[in-house]
Design a protein around this motif. Structure first.
Motif, PDB file in Angstrom:
ATOM      1  N   UNK A  31      -4.388 -22.765  -3.041  1.00  0.00           N
ATOM      2  CA  UNK A  31      -3.504 -22.348  -2.552  1.00  0.00           C
ATOM      3  C   UNK A  31      -3.431 -20.641  -3.081  1.00  0.00           C
ATOM      4  N   UNK A  32      -3.193 -19.924  -2.281  1.00  0.00           N
ATOM      5  CA  UNK A  32      -3.269 -18.818  -3.330  1.00  0.00           C
ATOM      6  C   UNK A  32      -2.182 -17.474  -2.656  1.00  0.00           C
ATOM      7  N   UNK A  33      -1.049 -17.251  -3.627  1.00  0.00           N
ATOM      8  CA  UNK A  33      -0.120 -16.252  -3.240  1.00  0.00           C
ATOM      9  C   UNK A  33      -0.827 -15.048  -3.835  1.00  0.00           C
ATOM     10  N   UNK A  34      -0.028 -14.083  -2.969  1.00  0.00           N
ATOM     11  CA  UNK A  34      -0.099 -12.154  -3.153  1.00  0.00           C
ATOM     12  C   UNK A  34       1.598 -12.146  -3.267  1.00  0.00           C
ATOM     13  N   UNK A  35       1.232 -11.464  -4.696  1.00  0.00           N
ATOM     14  CA  UNK A  35       2.175 -10.870  -5.427  1.00  0.00           C
ATOM     15  C   UNK A  35       2.264  -9.209  -5.201  1.00  0.00           C
ATOM     16  N   UNK A  36       3.697  -8.699  -4.566  1.00  0.00           N
ATOM     17  CA  UNK A  36       3.096  -7.137  -4.061  1.00  0.00           C
ATOM     18  C   UNK A  36       4.672  -6.742  -4.597  1.00  0.00           C
ATOM     19  N   UNK A  37       4.398  -5.267  -5.139  1.00  0.00           N
ATOM     20  CA  UNK A  37       5.334  -4.868  -5.724  1.00  0.00           C
ATOM     21  C   UNK A  37       5.244  -3.267  -5.158  1.00  0.00           C
ATOM     22  N   UNK A  38       6.371  -2.785  -5.692  1.00  0.00           N
ATOM     23  CA  UNK A  38       6.641  -1.620  -4.761  1.00  0.00           C
ATOM     24  C   UNK A  38       6.036  -0.041  -5.645  1.00  0.00           C
ATOM     25  N   UNK A  69       6.045  -5.145 -14.328  1.00  0.00           N
ATOM     26  CA  UNK A  69       5.467  -4.628 -15.377  1.00  0.00           C
ATOM     27  C   UNK A  69       6.183  -3.400 -14.814  1.00  0.00           C
ATOM     28  N   UNK A  70       5.869  -2.656 -13.465  1.00  0.00           N
ATOM     29  CA  UNK A  70       5.728  -0.630 -13.189  1.00  0.00           C
ATOM     30  C   UNK A  70       6.513  -1.488 -12.104  1.00  0.00           C
ATOM     31  N   UNK A  71       7.985  -0.990 -11.598  1.00  0.00           N
ATOM     32  CA  UNK A  71       8.451  -1.088  -9.674  1.00  0.00           C
ATOM     33  C   UNK A  71       9.018  -1.855  -9.860  1.00  0.00           C
ATOM     34  N   UNK A  72      10.305  -2.077  -8.722  1.00  0.00           N
ATOM     35  CA  UNK A  72      11.192  -3.196  -8.706  1.00  0.00           C
ATOM     36  C   UNK A  72      10.954  -4.360  -8.812  1.00  0.00           C
ATOM     37  N   UNK A  73      11.674  -5.397  -9.778  1.00  0.00           N
ATOM     38  CA  UNK A  73      11.115  -6.470 -10.453  1.00  0.00           C
ATOM     39  C   UNK A  73      11.416  -7.011  -9.311  1.00  0.00           C
TER      40      UNK A  73
END
Length: 120
Positions: A31-38, A69-73
């Motif tokens: 299974x694969x998840x994608x983590x997206x940061x702003x 590390x950067x952007x909205x947690x």
């Protein structure tokens, strides 16, 4: 927008911890998840930490922390199809029961200390 994929290539569970929030999401094998940061800057938006817990490993569980590390947690986590994956996703019932019991025990001990006049 920064995007990182986390894929479970082990034969058991992979627990992905989203930090600094401490949220858990459980990935089945393959299974694969994608983590997206702003975050839109030039520095790395994420860092990874892997660790081994002997009890987890004997139960077929691996752990990885994705640190924002950067952007909205409050990063967005989705599956391959783009469906939102919330905290606790696919957490096994047995694990959930153990964690709830530990939390209830911690609350009980805190209440006992308060009732006994000890500093909490």
């Amino acid at each position: 927008m920064a995007v990182m994929e986390v894929r479970n290539d082990s034969p058991g569970w992979l627990v992905m911890w989203l930090e600094p929030l401490g949220e858990d999401r459980w990935l089945r094998p393959d299974e694969t998840f994608r983590v997206r940061s702003d975050y839109h800057g030039d520095e790395l938006a994420f860092s990874l930490t892997f660790w081994v817990d002997d009890d987890d490993r004997s139960a077929g569980i691996e752990n990885v922390a994705v640190w924002i590390e950067r952007g909205d947690c409050y990063a967005e986590v989705t599956d391959r199809a783009g469906n939102l994956v919330e905290c606790g996703h696919q957490r096994p019932d047995e694990v959930n029961r153990r964690w709830q019991a530990a939390l209830a025990d911690a609350h009980r001990r805190t209440a006992e200390r308060k009732a006994g006049g000890e500093a909490v």
